[in-house]
Design an enzyme around this catalytic site. Structure first.
Site, PDB file in Angstrom:
ATOM      1  N   GLU A 205      -5.611  39.375  40.358  1.00  0.00           N
ATOM      2  CA  GLU A 205      -6.476  39.613  39.200  1.00  0.00           C
ATOM      3  C   GLU A 205      -7.942  39.831  39.558  1.00  0.00           C
ATOM      4  O   GLU A 205      -8.813  39.041  39.143  1.00  0.00           O
ATOM      5  CB  GLU A 205      -6.371  38.449  38.211  1.00  0.00           C
ATOM      6  CG  GLU A 205      -5.001  38.238  37.625  1.00  0.00           C
ATOM      7  CD  GLU A 205      -4.981  37.178  36.516  1.00  0.00           C
ATOM      8  OE1 GLU A 205      -6.054  36.665  36.155  1.00  0.00           O
ATOM      9  OE2 GLU A 205      -3.886  36.877  36.005  1.00  0.00           O
ATOM     10  N   GLU A 386       3.145  37.195  36.926  1.00  0.00           N
ATOM     11  CA  GLU A 386       2.696  36.134  36.017  1.00  0.00           C
ATOM     12  C   GLU A 386       3.018  36.503  34.578  1.00  0.00           C
ATOM     13  O   GLU A 386       2.777  37.626  34.141  1.00  0.00           O
ATOM     14  CB  GLU A 386       1.182  35.880  36.118  1.00  0.00           C
ATOM     15  CG  GLU A 386       0.757  35.169  37.374  1.00  0.00           C
ATOM     16  CD  GLU A 386      -0.700  34.730  37.349  1.00  0.00           C
ATOM     17  OE1 GLU A 386      -1.245  34.523  36.248  1.00  0.00           O
ATOM     18  OE2 GLU A 386      -1.271  34.600  38.438  1.00  0.00           O
TER      19      GLU A 386
HETATM   20  O1  IFM Z   1      -3.862  30.064  35.690  1.00  0.00           O
HETATM   21  C1  IFM Z   1      -4.141  31.419  35.633  1.00  0.00           C
HETATM   22  C2  IFM Z   1      -3.878  32.077  36.961  1.00  0.00           C
HETATM   23  O2  IFM Z   1      -4.590  31.468  37.992  1.00  0.00           O
HETATM   24  C3  IFM Z   1      -4.259  33.539  36.916  1.00  0.00           C
HETATM   25  N1  IFM Z   1      -3.648  34.187  35.789  1.00  0.00           N
HETATM   26  C4  IFM Z   1      -3.746  33.574  34.506  1.00  0.00           C
HETATM   27  C5  IFM Z   1      -3.294  32.129  34.594  1.00  0.00           C
HETATM   28  C6  IFM Z   1      -3.394  31.456  33.209  1.00  0.00           C
HETATM   29  O3  IFM Z   1      -4.694  31.508  32.734  1.00  0.00           O
END
Ligand code: IFM
Length: 474
Positions: A205, A386
């Site tokens: 990210e 994710e």
């Molecule tokens: O916890 C975070 C992660 O580190 C990166 N993506 C989003 C998740 C939830 O906010």
């Protein structure tokens, strides 16, 4: 890095590899029961679909000052007054560093096919560069060996926001050098762990680093400077490209790509103004990251759209775009929420949200996102690294089950529509340190007791275990 150094690093990796053997088979994971089975009915996923779970180093490891680990920007930031909810830090987090075998057994009991974790850069290179910290590296050998022994494929992320503080002191990602420091570190990891890790991700990210770390300042390193943010964003992408190039140079087998958080952007209404604003937001949210990584160029108009005196113009050198576009084997997609944009450029929320107010629940957005990537960027293999939600419910997290079910179904529809989706990693395996929110948001399939750190499977873990065992959604 010269070849002699490389050989030395490979030797260190090999020497360290076997130095801490796993203890004899441990007791069954808490709550373990016979694996569910039965014929797959309902929405059946392709054979070999990589059901997984994700974590990141600073959010779960703890052991912040152990075995020679150096500080990262998050160690510094979380210890500053008022930066995290309740002053929480990742000093202990889920104590995964000490409970790694227990966590491996929990993963095995869940039936995970893939586990996506991140390497703490400053644990393996306390100063960010130079000599490897053998004890720090040994932890990742233990983890990876434990995964392989349990039939779980390791997927390693090289950068999940924890820039070594020593490099931040030299300017961090605002410096072009940081892209090269990152690629050197990546190369050291490919040589050290690459004979066992088949799946690598470069950055997690980068958009969040730019937005929260450098623009709003609510994440480390806490800068509030949009001009610097865009420079850091370019150097992050450059680091990605250089790391991919370094991976190819090592001759290691396996796959590599970036993990991008992407949001489908919709006009909030049927007006031409909203459609135009949605296109502009899409440029910044999605294409600004996808185009360089997958097409080797910034989107038309994106750079030109920055103010003439913006330092990002000087930061982007000839040849950078091609480097960033070094061929990726996979795109790791992180999907949480859609965006709805008004004709005035404002945002509106059209669906329910979760405990995290930014997380608007819209599973169809995942279908739209995956099919859009295929349409606009071709048939690159995709994996979801994710997706998940926090909830105030404790172990009876039925809302998380409903959330995951709907997103798995959207993923299934995308596969049926021809998307090459190879896996789905739930965020997160464990309750963990949720950055500026500290431990107030609990995202795990596995409950981690805030005081004792004891683990307990939530209802969502049992439900997910069933999905994995059947490779199907009932
Ligand atoms: O916890 C975070 C992660 O580190 C990166 N993506 C989003 C998740 C939830 O906010």
């Amino acid at each position: 890095m010269r070849r002699r150094q490389v050989l030395t690093l490979a030797a260190v990796g090999a020497a360290v590899a076997g130095c801490t053997p796993e203890p004899p088979a441990s007791a069954p994971a808490p709550g373990a029961s016979a694996a569910p089975g039965g014929p797959a009915t309902g929405l059946v996923f392709p054979p070999g679909f990589a059901w997984g779970a994700s974590t990141s180093a600073y959010q779960i490891e703890g052991a912040a000052a152990e075995d020679g680990r150096g500080k990262s920007v998050w160690d510094t930031f979380s210890h500053l007054p008022g930066r995290t909810r309740g002053g929480d830090t990742g000093d202990v987090a889920a104590d995964h560093y000490h409970r790694v075998y227990e966590d491996l057994d929990l993963m095995k009991d869940l039936g995970l096919k893939s586990y996506r974790f991140s390497i703490s850069w400053s644990r393996v290179l306390p100063a960010g560069r130079g000599a490897l910290n053998a004890k720090g590296l040994d932890f990742y050998h233990r983890l990876v060996d434990g995964l392989l022994q349990r039939g779980i494929t390791p997927m390693a992320t090289l950068f999940h926001w924890d820039t070594p503080q020593a490099l931040q002191d030299k300017g961090g990602w605002e410096q072009r050098d940081c892209a090269h420091w990152f690629a050197d570190y990546a190369q050291q990891m490919f040589y050290s762990l690459g004979d066992k890790v088949p799946a690598w991700l470069t950055l997690n990210e980068p958009k969040t680093v730019v937005a929260l770390g450098y623009t709003t300042g609510i994440h480390a390193p806490g800068k509030k400077d949009r001009r610097a943010a865009y420079v850091a964003g370019h150097h992050l992408l450059l680091g990605h490209g250089l790391a991919v190039k370094a991976f190819r140079g090592t001759g290691r087998k396996g796959t590599i790509g970036a993990a991008l958080n992407l949001s489908p952007v919709y006009p909030a209404d049927g007006s031409p103004g909203a459609a135009e604003q949605a296109r502009a937001v899409d440029l910044d949210e999605n294409r600004r990251w996808l185009d360089p990584v997958l097409l080797g160029k910034y989107p038309d108009g994106w750079l030109a759209g920055q103010p003439a005196d913006a330092p990002v113009h000087a930061a982007v050198k000839d040849g950078d775009a091609a480097l960033i576009g070094e061929r990726s084997d996979v795109l790791a997609v992180q999907y949480y929420n859609p965006m709805h944009v008004t004709a005035q450029g404002g945002r509106v929320t059209k669906h329910p949200t979760t405990q995290a107010s930014w997380l608007e629940v819209y599973p169809d957005g995942l279908f739209d996102l995956l099919t859009r990537i295929k349409r606009d960027y071709g048939d690159i293999p995709l994996t979801i690294t994710e997706n998940g939600m926090p909830t105030v419910n404790d172990v009876q997290d039925d809302d998380r089950i409903a959330f995951l079910r709907d997103h798995f179904a959207a993923a299934h529809r995308a596969i049926a529509a021809g998307v090459r989706l190879q896996g789905f990693h739930v965020w997160s395996l464990l309750d963990n340190f949720e950055w500026a929110e500290g431990y107030s948001q609990r995202w795990g399939l596995i409950r981690v007791d805030p005081a004792t750190k004891d683990r307990r499977r939530k209802a969502s873990a049992d439900w997910y275990r069933n999905v994995i065992a059947r490779n199907a959604l009932a």
